[in-house]
Scaffold this motif. Structure first.
Motif, mmCIF file in Angstrom:
data_model
loop_
_atom_site.group_PDB
_atom_site.id
_atom_site.type_symbol
_atom_site.label_atom_id
_atom_site.label_comp_id
_atom_site.label_asym_id
_atom_site.label_seq_id
_atom_site.Cartn_x
_atom_site.Cartn_y
_atom_site.Cartn_z
ATOM 1 N N VAL A 146 -5.008 5.174 0.219
ATOM 2 C CA VAL A 146 -6.288 4.800 0.830
ATOM 3 C C VAL A 146 -6.933 5.987 1.538
ATOM 4 O O VAL A 146 -8.100 5.926 1.926
ATOM 5 N N ALA A 147 -6.183 7.061 1.717
ATOM 6 C CA ALA A 147 -6.727 8.250 2.372
ATOM 7 C C ALA A 147 -5.895 9.466 1.984
ATOM 8 O O ALA A 147 -4.741 9.339 1.551
ATOM 9 N N SER A 198 -9.824 12.755 4.385
ATOM 10 C CA SER A 198 -10.839 12.358 3.416
ATOM 11 C C SER A 198 -10.393 11.077 2.722
ATOM 12 O O SER A 198 -9.200 10.772 2.665
ATOM 13 N N SER A 199 -11.357 10.345 2.196
ATOM 14 C CA SER A 199 -11.028 9.134 1.434
ATOM 15 C C SER A 199 -10.920 9.439 -0.054
ATOM 16 O O SER A 199 -10.590 8.563 -0.849
#
Length: 200
Positions: free
Chosen positions: A138-139, A160-161
């Motif tokens: 998720v990241a 960051s994603s």
């Protein structure tokens, strides 16, 4: 030194190991996506050999150069070893075919390892870091350091994603080490191999 599949007793053994890894890994169909560390290792090998010869005079400058080249070579070997372990999924025959050593119980890859980190140079002072998409991540935490990575290394982190990130304002004409951490929904972490680049 013994660290995973990297083993050598002295500096002569280190040079022999580097030559064997370069010879057996290059063009090996089992490892089609070798990181840039292999080319960097080919470049640093003659520099290391020269420094080893000249450091025998005990000249302080050449001893310092030798130690620096040796540290860079070992870091590059560690980067290659991490890729080989992940790509071979711990298969000892494949690991041996790369020129590294295989040891029972020490060649098992992390279950959620990030296999490849791609670092491309952009404009001066910039580097673009990419990894393959990690399922359930998720990241991503993109990191770099300007010192040879070790247990006490302080990493500069940018979250960051997405799996691609551009670092800006990096010091020019200096080697940087990069890695990426993928974060899962329940806080699980997968850490990539370290990749080094000299920034323009």
């Amino acid at each position: 030194m013994k660290k995973g599949i990297i083993m050598f007793k002295n500096e002569h053994d280190l040079v022999t190991l580097i030559k064997r890894v370069i010879e057996k890994s290059k063009g090996n169909p089992a490892f089609p996506n070798l990181p840039a560390a292999l080319a960097d290792l080919e470049k640093v090998l003659p520099e290391l050999e020269e420094a080893l010869v000249k450091a025998k005079s005990r000249d302080k400058e050449w001893v310092a150069i030798k130690n620096n080249k040796k540290a860079i070579a070992i870091a590059l070997l560690e980067e290659l070893a991490a890729y080989v372990i992940a790509a071979s999924k711990g298969d000892q025959a494949l690991i041996l075919s790369s020129g590294f050593d295989a040891i029972n119980g020490q060649a098992t890859p992390p279950a959620t390892a990030i296999e490849i980190v791609d670092v491309q140079l952009g404009a001066p002072g910039e580097a673009i870091v990419r990894v393959k998409k990690v399922a359930s991540a998720v990241a991503y935490v993109h990191q770099y350091t300007t010192e040879l990575p070790g247990p006490n290394t302080v990493w500069v982190s940018e979250e960051s994603s997405i799996r691609e990130h551009k670092f800006k304002g990096l010091a020019s004409d200096k080697r940087h080490w990069f890695r990426v951490i993928a974060i899962g929904r329940k806080g699980q972490k997968a850490i990539s191999p370290v990749v080094s680049k000299s920034i323009q």
